[in-house]
Design an enzyme around this catalytic site. Structure first.
Site, PDB file in Angstrom:
ATOM      1  N   HIS A 154       4.221 -10.244  16.935  1.00 58.29           N
ATOM      2  CA  HIS A 154       4.041  -8.990  16.216  1.00 58.29           C
ATOM      3  C   HIS A 154       5.309  -8.264  15.829  1.00 58.29           C
ATOM      4  O   HIS A 154       5.261  -7.269  15.115  1.00 58.29           O
ATOM      5  CB  HIS A 154       3.189  -8.025  17.040  1.00 58.29           C
ATOM      6  CG  HIS A 154       1.737  -8.236  16.842  1.00 58.29           C
ATOM      7  ND1 HIS A 154       1.033  -7.613  15.842  1.00 58.29           N
ATOM      8  CD2 HIS A 154       0.862  -9.037  17.483  1.00 58.29           C
ATOM      9  CE1 HIS A 154      -0.227  -8.004  15.903  1.00 58.29           C
ATOM     10  NE2 HIS A 154      -0.360  -8.871  16.881  1.00 58.29           N
TER      11      HIS A 154
ATOM     12  N   LYS B  49       1.948   7.414  10.963  1.00 55.77           N
ATOM     13  CA  LYS B  49       2.185   6.202  11.757  1.00 55.77           C
ATOM     14  C   LYS B  49       2.919   6.636  13.009  1.00 55.77           C
ATOM     15  O   LYS B  49       3.306   7.802  13.132  1.00 55.77           O
ATOM     16  CB  LYS B  49       3.021   5.191  10.971  1.00 55.77           C
ATOM     17  CG  LYS B  49       4.280   5.803  10.334  1.00 55.77           C
ATOM     18  CD  LYS B  49       5.075   4.789   9.513  1.00 55.77           C
ATOM     19  CE  LYS B  49       4.474   4.438   8.185  1.00 55.77           C
ATOM     20  NZ  LYS B  49       4.073   3.049   8.071  1.00 55.77           N
ATOM     21  N   ARG B  50       3.119   5.726  13.963  1.00 53.00           N
ATOM     22  CA  ARG B  50       3.920   6.074  15.121  1.00 53.00           C
ATOM     23  C   ARG B  50       5.289   6.577  14.676  1.00 53.00           C
ATOM     24  O   ARG B  50       5.816   6.137  13.648  1.00 53.00           O
ATOM     25  CB  ARG B  50       4.079   4.854  16.037  1.00 53.00           C
ATOM     26  CG  ARG B  50       2.842   4.539  16.844  1.00 53.00           C
ATOM     27  CD  ARG B  50       2.422   5.702  17.709  1.00 53.00           C
ATOM     28  NE  ARG B  50       3.328   5.896  18.817  1.00 53.00           N
ATOM     29  CZ  ARG B  50       3.069   5.542  20.074  1.00 53.00           C
ATOM     30  NH1 ARG B  50       1.907   4.983  20.378  1.00 53.00           N
ATOM     31  NH2 ARG B  50       3.946   5.747  21.033  1.00 53.00           N
TER      32      ARG B  50
ATOM     33  N   THR C 223      -0.092  -1.961   8.588  1.00 54.52           N
ATOM     34  CA  THR C 223      -1.476  -2.024   8.109  1.00 54.52           C
ATOM     35  C   THR C 223      -1.881  -0.677   7.517  1.00 54.52           C
ATOM     36  O   THR C 223      -2.807  -0.615   6.711  1.00 54.52           O
ATOM     37  CB  THR C 223      -2.455  -2.388   9.244  1.00 54.52           C
ATOM     38  OG1 THR C 223      -2.188  -1.553  10.386  1.00 54.52           O
ATOM     39  CG2 THR C 223      -2.329  -3.842   9.632  1.00 54.52           C
TER      40      THR C 223
ATOM     41  N   LYS D  39      10.917   3.215  11.522  1.00 55.62           N
ATOM     42  CA  LYS D  39       9.972   3.580  10.461  1.00 55.62           C
ATOM     43  C   LYS D  39      10.534   4.677   9.566  1.00 55.62           C
ATOM     44  O   LYS D  39       9.988   4.983   8.505  1.00 55.62           O
ATOM     45  CB  LYS D  39       8.642   4.020  11.077  1.00 55.62           C
ATOM     46  CG  LYS D  39       7.874   2.871  11.750  1.00 55.62           C
ATOM     47  CD  LYS D  39       6.585   3.376  12.398  1.00 55.62           C
ATOM     48  CE  LYS D  39       5.778   2.307  13.104  1.00 55.62           C
ATOM     49  NZ  LYS D  39       4.919   1.495  12.207  1.00 55.62           N
TER      50      LYS D  39
ATOM     51  N   LYS E  44      -4.390   0.510   4.168  1.00 59.66           N
ATOM     52  CA  LYS E  44      -5.439   1.535   4.128  1.00 59.66           C
ATOM     53  C   LYS E  44      -5.208   2.490   2.967  1.00 59.66           C
ATOM     54  O   LYS E  44      -6.142   2.873   2.255  1.00 59.66           O
ATOM     55  CB  LYS E  44      -5.476   2.311   5.454  1.00 59.66           C
ATOM     56  CG  LYS E  44      -5.790   1.451   6.669  1.00 59.66           C
ATOM     57  CD  LYS E  44      -5.494   2.201   7.978  1.00 59.66           C
ATOM     58  CE  LYS E  44      -5.380   1.236   9.142  1.00 59.66           C
ATOM     59  NZ  LYS E  44      -4.746   1.857  10.339  1.00 59.66           N
TER      60      LYS E  44
HETATM   61  C1  LIG Z   1      -3.534   1.778  10.865  1.00 56.01           C
HETATM   62  C2  LIG Z   1      -3.099   2.591  12.013  1.00 56.01           C
HETATM   63  C3  LIG Z   1      -1.826   2.445  12.551  1.00 56.01           C
HETATM   64  C4  LIG Z   1      -0.801   1.486  11.977  1.00 56.01           C
HETATM   65  O1  LIG Z   1      -0.053   2.164  10.988  1.00 56.01           O
HETATM   66  P1  LIG Z   1       1.310   1.566  10.404  1.00 56.01           P
HETATM   67  O2  LIG Z   1       1.618   2.469   9.267  1.00 56.01           O
HETATM   68  O3  LIG Z   1       1.021   0.175   9.963  1.00 56.01           O
HETATM   69  O4  LIG Z   1       2.309   1.650  11.496  1.00 56.01           O
HETATM   70  C5  LIG Z   1      -1.463   3.231  13.625  1.00 56.01           C
HETATM   71  N1  LIG Z   1      -2.319   4.128  14.156  1.00 56.01           N
HETATM   72  C6  LIG Z   1      -3.555   4.314  13.652  1.00 56.01           C
HETATM   73  C7  LIG Z   1      -4.450   5.335  14.262  1.00 56.01           C
HETATM   74  C8  LIG Z   1      -3.986   3.556  12.574  1.00 56.01           C
HETATM   75  O5  LIG Z   1      -5.228   3.728  12.087  1.00 56.01           O
END
Ligand SMILES: *Cc1c(COP(=O)(O)O)cnc(C)c1O
Length: 813
Positions: free
Chosen positions: A353, A541-542, A649, A547, A653
């Site tokens: 990952h 995101k985190r 991911t 990032k 979305k």
């Molecule tokens: C999709 C998702 C993530 C992943 O987000 P990234 O932008 O790919 O880091 C993290 N937390 C939640 C709650 C998500 O739904």
């Protein structure tokens, strides 16, 4: 009785039998519980049927081991997948109950940190929806990821007691409990047959009790199982009762139960604590034991285990499945090393990952040896044989062999164990897999080229489009029919409408309604008023330096400076939205949160800005919050340093909900660009090759970037008292940027600012922008996890769909 009357009677009766209350006496929470319980009854029938069919047909089964499953709420998606969402909404409405209010009673199952855990949840949804026999195996954490509260702009962490009202979706299976053994001594004793018998004595026994959660396929009668393990004391453990010292017994009980008490809040960061290793072995051993038990009940011997069972490990956290399966096959089943090894390798497949060095797991030999003596012996033997194999390939190449060894310099390297002991190693986006092959795992790729493959991540379009964005879903169906719901690739037929002005306006109207929904939420919760004509520019995101939320923040400060210098500056009004949690011990990430909140405080109330700029930090990012954010976004910020984000991911979305990506050439952004074309995405910044080259040559000098006066100004403002906070607050952040800038923030600043200007112009051209949104939606089918899971099923797991029954029971389809 009409259908509505029947439901009313059942609802009222369930309220009585389950809660001992009358319907009129019940709270919203009660009504949620009753609705869940009714649905669970309906699910249970299919669940039993699915398990029966799997058992009797003897089809190959896959077990997806993951230390995290970030499920979010389940009521809405279970209703959707059972095909009864609309019916129940109407029936409840006839009782004067609002379904969406009930849905909000459910706490998120936040048993994950971020992308990795959410991926596991999307995968289960897709597998069940594709009739694939794939089951999850994980940990039933008593506390999920902490709840984030912002106090004066600082993150504080509160416990997430998600089980305080119980969970309607889990079923405790006390009779399926198994024993997991830690510590103790291991001796090899000769037996009459000449074989050595393994004796493990003085061990610490822990009872692993499974809680099963049904995973419902979309309108297809399949109900798979997510099995989450809970740690409890063994019923006959003498330490758990002590008449002379009851406190000691209580303390002991707590020590045992603490194994599944908390989820470690570190994302893409390795946590070297013994409790974490206990968690890993605990769920791996319990999961494998229960798989083996079921298998033996049907088949007797384990000789063909690998024909009927595949075990997938989501990153290295469950990598102890490899020595644990070896232990079971040899010590319990009496197999030879060679036979056991062959079965183990054939059974296990592994997903990598991340390539961030700080995320690569390595456990000190001393800790492993003490906690898991037998497992450690097996790892040593695997290492010895592996090194011998390497010597055969590369005689005399000591450096190469040391670099690839599983045990080296006092550590066990979990990724090396995973590659050696599995039949497949996959990355999660094209570029990530290429970097694994060419760089991070180059030597392993040279040795086992046939093991390496790519499986680009995906997201379930059922939760992230159908459920989260009903307005857009209806619009899509009215334009191209409903076949996209079963075959998301068919979304592509929307692209013929990309130039259709009227359709573009309809898409914009849906977006507008979603922005208003989010704006209402923000108004209610934070008292901040947003202009829904503005660009909603979102980074959720985190919070992690790689990032680069700090790049976004510095650029916001730059826009503010330009507005102050020229109050008539011509910009499209913009709302910058952030959400995300930082690991509690990650100092700089927490400072970035405070910085963004300082910007909000400074900018949101400055009359010079005239509401052309707003900055909002939404607290406690979660799956449920995401479900109202993604549909409302215009711009998707995916600005990680190239090469650092394995896939992402969140980017998918956003795209699926019609946002335009502003991103680097990193992770799946690259494949998003391939799908939509250069005109429908805005790309900036260094490439992965350039970044890796800078690291290798050490030739990047961040201070040289200060020649840019705009950049110099914002950096100065970090610690010259300009921000409404003590001047020293951001010094460490400032210094890390000037001295090292490990993530090339300064290097990419100008390019990012230009890209943002481009966004500004594109958005102002409404027709053009609507067309871009449509193209993004149209091309998002590739990023459905249905596509990803089909690729795993065919390419790695070699499994077939197992259709369950006929859909005679369906109320809707
Ligand atoms: C999709 C998702 C993530 C992943 O987000 P990234 O932008 O790919 O880091 C993290 N937390 C939640 C709650 C998500 O739904």
């Amino acid at each position: 009785m009409s259908q509505h009357e029947e439901f009313r009677a059942a609802f009222s009766e369930k309220t009585q039998t389950l809660l001992g209350k009358s319907l009129s006496d019940s709270s919203l929470q009660d009504k949620y519980t009753v609705l869940g319980a009714l649905l669970r009854d309906q699910i249970s029938q299919l669940w039993v049927k699915t398990n029966d069919e799997y058992l009797h047909r003897g089809e190959r089964q896959v077990y997806y081991f993951s230390i995290e499953f970030l499920l979010g709420r389940l009521l809405g998606s279970n209703l959707l997948n059972m095909g009864v969402a609309e019916t129940r909404r109407q029936e409840l409405s006839s009782l004067g109950i609002d379904l969406s209010q009930l849905e909000q009673q459910e706490p998120d199952a936040g048993l994950g940190n971020g992308g990795l855990g959410r991926l596991a949840a999307c995968f289960l949804d897709s597998a069940a929806s594709l009739h694939l026999p794939v089951h999850g195996c994980g940990i039933r954490y008593k506390y999920g990821l902490f709840e984030q509260k912002l106090v004066d702009g600082y993150q504080t962490e509160l416990p997430d007691n998600w089980l305080k009202n119980g969970s309607v979706w889990e079923m405790r299976k006390g009779d399926k409990a198994v024993e997991v053994r830690f510590y103790g001594q291991v001796q090899l004793k000769p037996t009459d047959s000449g074989r050595l018998k393994v004796e493990h004595t003085n061990y610490w026994p822990v009872l692993a009790v499974p809680y099963d959660v049904p995973v419902i396929g979309f309108n297809n009668q399949t109900v798979n199982t997510l099995r989450l393990w809970n740690a409890e004391v063994m019923p006959d453990d003498p330490n758990s009762f002590d008449r002379t010292n009851p406190l000691k017994a209580l303390e002991y009980r707590y020590t045992v139960e603490s194994i599944t008490e908390i989820l470690y809040p570190d994302d893409t960061h390795y946590e070297g604590r013994v409790l974490r290793l206990k968690q890993q072995y605990f769920f791996v051993s319990a999961g494998l034991q229960s798989i083996v038990r079921r298998y033996k009940k049907k088949n007797g011997s384990l000789a063909d285990f690998d024909e009927k069972i595949a075990v997938h490990i989501n990153d290295t956290h469950p990598v102890l499945v490899i020595p644990e399966l070896m232990r079971i096959l040899m010590d319990q089943e009496g197999m030879s090393w060679d036979q056991a090894w062959q079965i183990t390798v054939n059974t296990v497949s592994y997903t990598n990952h991340t390539i961030l060095p700080e995320a690569l797991e390595k456990w000190p030999v001393d800790i492993l040896r003490e906690l898991l003596p037998r497992i450690f012996m097996i790892i040593e033997e695997i290492n010895e044989r592996f090194c011998r194999e390497l010597w055969g390939h590369y005689p005399g190449e000591w450096n190469r062999i040391a670099a690839m060894a599983i045990i080296n310099e006092g550590y066990v390297h979990m990724a090396h164990l995973a590659v050696a002991g599995s039949n497949s190693v996959n990355g999660v986006a094209k570029i990530h897999t290429e970097i694994l092959k060419k760089d991070v795992m180059k030597r392993f790729y040279q040795l086992y080229p046939y093991k390496f493959n790519n499986k680009t991540n995906g997201i379930t379009h059922r939760r992230w489009l159908l459920k989260a964005n009903p307005g857009l879903s209806k619009l899509i169906t009215s334009a191209i029919g409903s076949s996209w719901i079963h075959h998301p690739a068919y979304l592509a037929s929307l692209s013929r409408l990309a130039g259709d002005v009227a359709f573009g306006e309809s898409v914009a109207a849906v977006k507008r309604a979603n922005k208003e929904r989010l704006a209402r939420h923000i108004q209610d919760k934070y008292g901040i008023t947003l202009d829904c004509n503005a660009i909603f520019d979102v980074q959720v995101k985190r919070i992690h330096l790689y990032k680069r939320q700090q790049l976004n923040a510095l650029h916001i400060l730059d826009i503010y400076n330009r507005l102050r210098e020229n109050p008539d500056l011509d910009i499209t009004p913009r709302v910058f939205l952030f959400a995300g949690k930082a690991a509690p011990g990650y100092y700089l990430a927490k400072r970035v949160i405070k910085l963004i909140n300082c910007l909000g405080e400074l900018i949101n109330n400055d009359p010079i800005v005239r509401d052309r700029l707003k900055v909002v930090y939404l607290e406690n990012y979660s799956v449920s919050l995401g479900e109202i954010i993604f549909p409302a976004a215009d711009v998707s910020e995916q600005i990680s340093t190239a090469s650092k984000e394995a896939s992402g991911t969140g980017n998918m979305k956003f795209m699926m909900n019609g946002a335009v990506t502003l991103g680097t050439m990193d992770g799946a952004n690259i494949e998003i660009r391939e799908e939509v074309g250069d005109d429908n995405i805005v790309i900036f910044g260094l490439t992965a090759e350039e970044v890796i080259n800078y690291y290798q040559t050490g030739s990047y000098r961040p201070r040289e970037m200060l020649a840019d006066p705009r950049l110099r100004l914002v950096l100065d403002q970090l610690c010259n008292g300009f921000l409404p906070t003590p001047a020293a607050e951001f010094c460490a952040l400032h210094d890390s940027l000037i001295d090292y800038d490990e993530y090339f923030v300064l290097k990419d600043f100008a390019s990012y600012a230009d890209a943002q200007t481009k966004i500004d112009r594109l958005f102002a051209d409404r027709k053009r922008w609507n067309g871009m949104a449509i193209r993004n939606i149209a091309q998002s089918g590739f990023f459905s996890s249905d596509r990803t899971i089909s690729e795993y099923a065919i390419g790695i797991w070699k499994i077939n769909p197992v259709p369950i029954g006929n859909p005679y029971w369906m109320e809707e389809s």
